[in-house]
Design an enzyme around this catalytic site. Structure first.
Site, PDB file in Angstrom:
ATOM      1  N   CYS A 297       1.195 -17.914  -5.986  1.00  0.00           N
ATOM      2  CA  CYS A 297       1.835 -17.940  -4.667  1.00  0.00           C
ATOM      3  C   CYS A 297       0.778 -18.143  -3.573  1.00  0.00           C
ATOM      4  O   CYS A 297       0.265 -19.241  -3.435  1.00  0.00           O
ATOM      5  CB  CYS A 297       2.683 -16.701  -4.465  1.00  0.00           C
TER       6      CYS A 297
ATOM      7  N   HIS B 239       6.041 -16.940  -9.185  1.00  0.00           N
ATOM      8  CA  HIS B 239       5.379 -15.745  -9.726  1.00  0.00           C
ATOM      9  C   HIS B 239       5.664 -15.623 -11.225  1.00  0.00           C
ATOM     10  O   HIS B 239       6.666 -15.005 -11.604  1.00  0.00           O
ATOM     11  CB  HIS B 239       5.912 -14.488  -9.040  1.00  0.00           C
TER      12      HIS B 239
ATOM     13  N   TYR C 173       0.811  -1.210   0.000  1.00  0.00           N
ATOM     14  CA  TYR C 173       0.000   0.000   0.000  1.00  0.00           C
ATOM     15  C   TYR C 173       0.848   1.264   0.000  1.00  0.00           C
ATOM     16  O   TYR C 173       0.436   2.312  -0.450  1.00  0.00           O
ATOM     17  CB  TYR C 173      -0.908   0.052   1.233  1.00  0.00           C
TER      18      TYR C 173
ATOM     19  N   GLU D  19       4.289 -13.745 -13.298  1.00  0.00           N
ATOM     20  CA  GLU D  19       4.103 -12.369 -13.781  1.00  0.00           C
ATOM     21  C   GLU D  19       5.408 -11.593 -13.936  1.00  0.00           C
ATOM     22  O   GLU D  19       5.501 -10.690 -14.762  1.00  0.00           O
ATOM     23  CB  GLU D  19       3.138 -11.602 -12.858  1.00  0.00           C
TER      24      GLU D  19
END
Ligand code: GLN
Length: 532
Positions: A383, A509, A55, A511
């Site tokens: 994950c 991962h 965040y 990506e």
């Protein structure tokens, strides 16, 4: 040829897209046949962004060598298609850590250790590190933060010193600013840019090129005014107008002659026009999709776009490869319950459950996965998303009602996801996960094998917990297949449900390795399945 250096600073406000500008310039130089890399220097005290909340800082990008880095490195890799490493991302924390460790070792005996020269020397050493072995013609260095910030001063001072030390033609500096449009006055305003450049000049750095982010085209008069007041050559002020896609920015920068200005300033005899054939092919596909697909992205950091940057980009790449526009619908996993799950996921063509840490939103993820499994909706779990698909299967198919990951429920009687052996001794949090590229061997005859088209793959990891091998037999008998293992440790890296249209969970991962020119096969097939 010795490496040459391009420094990129930013002013006026943050989030101007320095990373995209750096990546775009690097892409153009690479497309001219030059060997290029990009590095980022971040002014915060954390040793790396691995301990930062997504965040606050967006996604943590993981490199092949297991560095937890700033998400801009993801842009660098996606634009250039070449790997970065730990050396490409350095923070103030890492610089001070090195200097203080050396001080304790006695490396500066008798001396007062100071910001100048000790900290700045260490910054300069790291800035020029990638230039040592002749691998790169040009090294672009992005300085994080905004000029004038207290934190970034030692970095700007290091840039000043390097520009002073290196031959004129071996380095240059580019400053990115904002030219806001005042609606009431119907005018573009250059004053913030002037002030920002003055700040930089006060620190002794004269930019060679000024790039102005703007929502409206800059007239020649405005460009000339900025050039005159900021002491750069006419023609060295260029506009970066809001683009329809980040992947369009290299073309915009080329139209503004940025790459040409750079090779001229650095006296590189390079008269090639950038060859962007493949890039343009991708852009064409991206802008001319003939169909659409709706994908739910279920995660707990969905209110910040940057938190899932690489996943969102991988979906863009996979969409273009499938001639389709991917509409991503983010769903906050905290909100999902057994009763309302259909309200969120009904009508979705695919469901992607995101990585994450800690307990918040976990049960929502489990409900989403159950919905995907029972309704035969293409599912990709990454994950934590993979770990939760194992938990879901254990609870609802194997009937182990309290099955869980020990990350959240340490006392479960069915720890189907458990802490990795090597993690049990670890108490430190920073940089201690299983990180970076690991080999994986895919089992012949599985969907994963078919998707990758080969047996041996390598993918990047960032986790502490793993599929508990004790339950492997139970899962296999009930139909959840472990389709890939780490050949050294035997860890399960990928699972799938052969009876389902497309149901894959990967501990790694995927990506991180998807690029416009090389979309990741798992994402590609996920979108393909969603289209059917
Ligand atoms: N929290 C989980 C683990 O540490 C998953 C991590 C992730 O999704 N990157 O294993």
């Amino acid at each position: 040829m010795e490496s040459k250096y391009v420094f990129i600073t930013g002013g006026v406000v943050s989030s101007l897209g320095k990373g995209i500008i750096a990546a775009s310039l690097a892409k153009l130089l690479q497309a001219r046949g030059l060997r290029v890399t990009i590095q980022k220097f971040d002014p915060y005290i954390n040793i790396d962004p691995g301990t930062l909340n997504p965040y606050e800082h967006g996604e943590c990008y993981v490199t092949e060598d297991g560095a937890e880095t700033d998400l801009d490195l993801g842009h660098y890799e996606r634009f250039l298609g070449v790997h970065t490493s730990q050396a490409n991302n350095v923070t103030t924390g890492r610089i001070y850590n090195t200097v203080i460790t050396k001080e304790r070792e006695g490396a500066y005996l008798g001396k007062t250790v100071q910001i100048v020269p000790h900290i700045t020397d260490e910054i300069k050493r790291r800035m020029t590190l990638l230039g040592q072995d002749g691998k790169y013609d040009i090294i672009l260095t992005e300085i994080g933060g905004t000029v004038g910030d207290m934190e970034s001063q030692p970095f700007i001072e290091a840039v000043r010193q390097l520009q002073w030390e290196l031959p004129e033609e071996d380095c240059m500096s580019i400053h990115l600013t904002l030219v806001p449009f005042l609606n009431a006055a119907k005018e573009l305003k250059t004053k913030p840019t002037q002030h920002s450049v003055q700040k930089l000049q006060q620190s002794g750095v004269q930019p060679d090129v000024i790039i102005c982010r703007t929502e409206h085209p800059l007239s020649d008069d405005i460009k000339r005014k900025v050039a005159l007041f900021c002491n750069v050559k006419p023609g060295h002020v260029i506009q970066s107008i809001d683009a329809w896609s980040i992947y369009q920015v290299p073309l915009n920068m080329h139209a503004e002659h940025l790459d040409e200005l750079v090779v001229r300033k650095l006296q590189i005899e390079n008269f090639n026009a950038p060859d962007l054939t493949r890039w343009n092919e991708f852009l064409y596909r991206l802008s001319h999709p003939s169909r659409e697909v709706d994908i739910a992205l279920v995660g707990k950091y969905v209110s910040l776009q940057d938190a899932y940057k690489s996943i969102l980009e991988a979906l863009v790449h996979a969409g273009a490869a499938n001639d389709c526009k991917v509409n991503v619908h983010t769903v906050l996993s905290d909100d999902i319950t057994e009763e309302n799950v259909a309200d969120y996921l009904k009508g979705m063509n695919g469901i992607l459950v995101a990585p994450g840490f800690g307990g918040r939103g976990l049960e929502g993820k489990v409900h989403a996965i159950r919905y995907a499994r029972e309704n035969n909706i293409p599912f990709l779990g990454i994950c934590l998303g993979m770990q939760m698909c194992v938990v879901e299967f254990a609870r609802n198919v194997l009937g182990y009602a309290d099955a869980a990951s020990t990350e959240l429920y340490p006392d479960t009687t069915h720890p189907v996801i458990d802490l990795m052996e090597e993690q049990k001794k670890t108490t430190m949090k920073g940089g201690t996960m299983r990180l970076g590229a690991y080999d994986c061997k895919l089992a012949k005859g599985t969907l994963a094998y078919d998707i990758y088209g080969c047996e041996n793959i390598s993918e990047r990891h960032r986790h502490r917990y793993e599929f508990n091998a004790k339950y492997a037999k139970d899962f296999a008998e009930a139909g959840l297949v472990a389709s890939g293992h780490n050949p050294q440790t035997g860890l399960t890296e990928i699972v799938e449900l052969p009876t389902h249209k497309f149901f894959i969970g990967s501990q790694f991962h995927p990506e991180y390795k998807s690029t416009p020119e090389k979309p990741h096969p798992l994402f590609r097939r996920f979108i393909q399945a969603a289209l059917q």
